[in-house]
Design a protein around this motif. Structure first.
Motif, PDB file in Angstrom:
ATOM      1  N   ARG A 196       0.834  -1.206   0.000  1.00 21.48           N
ATOM      2  CA  ARG A 196       0.000   0.000   0.000  1.00 21.48           C
ATOM      3  C   ARG A 196       0.868   1.254   0.000  1.00 21.48           C
ATOM      4  O   ARG A 196       0.447   2.301  -0.475  1.00 21.48           O
ATOM      5  CB  ARG A 196      -0.921   0.008   1.220  1.00 21.48           C
ATOM      6  CG  ARG A 196      -2.098  -0.941   1.097  1.00 21.48           C
ATOM      7  CD  ARG A 196      -3.102  -0.740   2.218  1.00 21.48           C
ATOM      8  NE  ARG A 196      -2.608  -1.209   3.508  1.00 21.48           N
ATOM      9  CZ  ARG A 196      -2.666  -2.473   3.920  1.00 21.48           C
ATOM     10  NH1 ARG A 196      -3.193  -3.389   3.153  1.00 21.48           N
ATOM     11  NH2 ARG A 196      -2.203  -2.806   5.108  1.00 21.48           N
ATOM     12  N   ASP A 197       2.083   1.144   0.525  1.00 18.80           N
ATOM     13  CA  ASP A 197       2.987   2.285   0.645  1.00 18.80           C
ATOM     14  C   ASP A 197       4.423   1.792   0.484  1.00 18.80           C
ATOM     15  O   ASP A 197       5.083   1.455   1.466  1.00 18.80           O
ATOM     16  CB  ASP A 197       2.778   2.947   2.015  1.00 18.80           C
ATOM     17  CG  ASP A 197       3.565   4.219   2.192  1.00 18.80           C
ATOM     18  OD1 ASP A 197       4.505   4.475   1.412  1.00 18.80           O
ATOM     19  OD2 ASP A 197       3.248   4.964   3.139  1.00 18.80           O
ATOM     20  N   PRO A 198       4.923   1.742  -0.763  1.00 17.08           N
ATOM     21  CA  PRO A 198       6.278   1.240  -0.981  1.00 17.08           C
ATOM     22  C   PRO A 198       7.350   1.980  -0.170  1.00 17.08           C
ATOM     23  O   PRO A 198       8.309   1.368   0.289  1.00 17.08           O
ATOM     24  CB  PRO A 198       6.499   1.418  -2.487  1.00 17.08           C
ATOM     25  CG  PRO A 198       5.120   1.346  -3.061  1.00 17.08           C
ATOM     26  CD  PRO A 198       4.242   2.026  -2.039  1.00 17.08           C
ATOM     27  N   ALA A 199       7.184   3.287   0.047  1.00 16.48           N
ATOM     28  CA  ALA A 199       8.167   4.043   0.832  1.00 16.48           C
ATOM     29  C   ALA A 199       8.177   3.573   2.288  1.00 16.48           C
ATOM     30  O   ALA A 199       9.233   3.461   2.910  1.00 16.48           O
ATOM     31  CB  ALA A 199       7.884   5.541   0.750  1.00 16.48           C
ATOM     32  N   ALA A 200       6.998   3.277   2.839  1.00 15.08           N
ATOM     33  CA  ALA A 200       6.919   2.778   4.221  1.00 15.08           C
ATOM     34  C   ALA A 200       7.527   1.379   4.311  1.00 15.08           C
ATOM     35  O   ALA A 200       8.222   1.064   5.285  1.00 15.08           O
ATOM     36  CB  ALA A 200       5.471   2.758   4.709  1.00 15.08           C
ATOM     37  N   SER A 201       7.283   0.548   3.308  1.00 15.80           N
ATOM     38  CA  SER A 201       7.899  -0.783   3.288  1.00 15.80           C
ATOM     39  C   SER A 201       9.414  -0.644   3.242  1.00 15.80           C
ATOM     40  O   SER A 201      10.142  -1.337   3.962  1.00 15.80           O
ATOM     41  CB  SER A 201       7.400  -1.595   2.088  1.00 15.80           C
ATOM     42  OG  SER A 201       6.031  -1.893   2.218  1.00 15.80           O
ATOM     43  N   ARG A 202       9.899   0.269   2.403  1.00 16.27           N
ATOM     44  CA  ARG A 202      11.345   0.489   2.291  1.00 16.27           C
ATOM     45  C   ARG A 202      11.928   0.883   3.647  1.00 16.27           C
ATOM     46  O   ARG A 202      12.921   0.295   4.089  1.00 16.27           O
ATOM     47  CB  ARG A 202      11.642   1.575   1.258  1.00 16.27           C
ATOM     48  CG  ARG A 202      13.111   1.909   1.200  1.00 16.27           C
ATOM     49  CD  ARG A 202      13.430   3.073   0.304  1.00 16.27           C
ATOM     50  NE  ARG A 202      14.859   3.375   0.427  1.00 16.27           N
ATOM     51  CZ  ARG A 202      15.602   3.854  -0.540  1.00 16.27           C
ATOM     52  NH1 ARG A 202      15.065   4.147  -1.709  1.00 16.27           N
ATOM     53  NH2 ARG A 202      16.875   4.084  -0.341  1.00 16.27           N
ATOM     54  N   ARG A 203      11.345   1.877   4.292  1.00 14.05           N
ATOM     55  CA  ARG A 203      11.867   2.331   5.591  1.00 14.05           C
ATOM     56  C   ARG A 203      11.908   1.183   6.600  1.00 14.05           C
ATOM     57  O   ARG A 203      12.895   1.000   7.315  1.00 14.05           O
ATOM     58  CB  ARG A 203      11.016   3.481   6.140  1.00 14.05           C
ATOM     59  CG  ARG A 203      11.298   4.821   5.506  1.00 14.05           C
ATOM     60  CD  ARG A 203      10.592   5.957   6.220  1.00 14.05           C
ATOM     61  NE  ARG A 203       9.147   5.803   6.298  1.00 14.05           N
ATOM     62  CZ  ARG A 203       8.304   6.130   5.326  1.00 14.05           C
ATOM     63  NH1 ARG A 203       8.751   6.639   4.191  1.00 14.05           N
ATOM     64  NH2 ARG A 203       7.003   5.963   5.484  1.00 14.05           N
ATOM     65  N   PHE A 204      10.829   0.404   6.649  1.00 19.24           N
ATOM     66  CA  PHE A 204      10.749  -0.706   7.594  1.00 19.24           C
ATOM     67  C   PHE A 204      11.873  -1.717   7.358  1.00 19.24           C
ATOM     68  O   PHE A 204      12.598  -2.086   8.284  1.00 19.24           O
ATOM     69  CB  PHE A 204       9.382  -1.388   7.481  1.00 19.24           C
ATOM     70  CG  PHE A 204       9.227  -2.581   8.362  1.00 19.24           C
ATOM     71  CD1 PHE A 204       8.888  -2.429   9.700  1.00 19.24           C
ATOM     72  CD2 PHE A 204       9.399  -3.864   7.871  1.00 19.24           C
ATOM     73  CE1 PHE A 204       8.737  -3.533  10.527  1.00 19.24           C
ATOM     74  CE2 PHE A 204       9.248  -4.975   8.682  1.00 19.24           C
ATOM     75  CZ  PHE A 204       8.914  -4.809  10.015  1.00 19.24           C
ATOM     76  N   PHE A 205      12.040  -2.174   6.136  1.00 18.12           N
ATOM     77  CA  PHE A 205      13.035  -3.211   5.858  1.00 18.12           C
ATOM     78  C   PHE A 205      14.466  -2.677   5.940  1.00 18.12           C
ATOM     79  O   PHE A 205      15.382  -3.424   6.289  1.00 18.12           O
ATOM     80  CB  PHE A 205      12.745  -3.898   4.523  1.00 18.12           C
ATOM     81  CG  PHE A 205      11.568  -4.829   4.616  1.00 18.12           C
ATOM     82  CD1 PHE A 205      11.711  -6.097   5.143  1.00 18.12           C
ATOM     83  CD2 PHE A 205      10.312  -4.407   4.232  1.00 18.12           C
ATOM     84  CE1 PHE A 205      10.626  -6.945   5.278  1.00 18.12           C
ATOM     85  CE2 PHE A 205       9.210  -5.247   4.353  1.00 18.12           C
ATOM     86  CZ  PHE A 205       9.367  -6.523   4.874  1.00 18.12           C
TER      87      PHE A 205
END
Length: 119
Positions: free
Chosen positions: A15-24
């Motif tokens: 839903r939010d590739p930028a949020a996924s990026r930050r998390f990983f």
């Protein structure tokens, strides 16, 4: 390791590739390269893949479950939760080890397992 007929790249809807990026990046130390606002590619040091803008699905709805490995579950679970991951299946034992399942901020469900009996 031979490349022929092996999993070479994995893509996740987020839903939010930028949020996924930050998390990983924060939890697992993966490296990323963005290709516009709707796609980010990752390298976890052993496998490459990407997150594209879309609606993720959970294992309960029939999607594949990606399972990561950790020497110790408790510290990693705390880090997952501290960075916005939501545990959806607390640590449980199965033949050969223990694991927990979580949903990352972009909506993907993953699991982390360990062969250790306790942390």
């Amino acid at each position: 390791m031979k490349r022929e007929q092996r999993i070479d790249y994995v893509e996740f809807a987020s839903r939010d590739p930028a949020a996924s990026r930050r998390f990983f990046e924060q939890v697992f130390g993966w490296t990323f390269e963005d290709y516009g606002p709707d796609y980010t590619a990752f390298d976890d040091g052993g496998l490459q893949g990407g997150f594209f803008r879309g609606a993720p699905s959970t294992s309960e709805a029939g999607s594949a479950l990606v399972v990561l490995y950790a020497e110790r579950l408790a510290p990693l679970q705390a880090t997952v939760e501290a960075h916005g991951g939501k545990v959806v299946k607390p640590v449980f034992t199965f033949p050969g080890g223990r694991r927990f399942q979580f949903i990352e901020p972009g909506g993907n469900e993953l699991a982390i397992w360990s062969e250790r009996d306790s942390d």
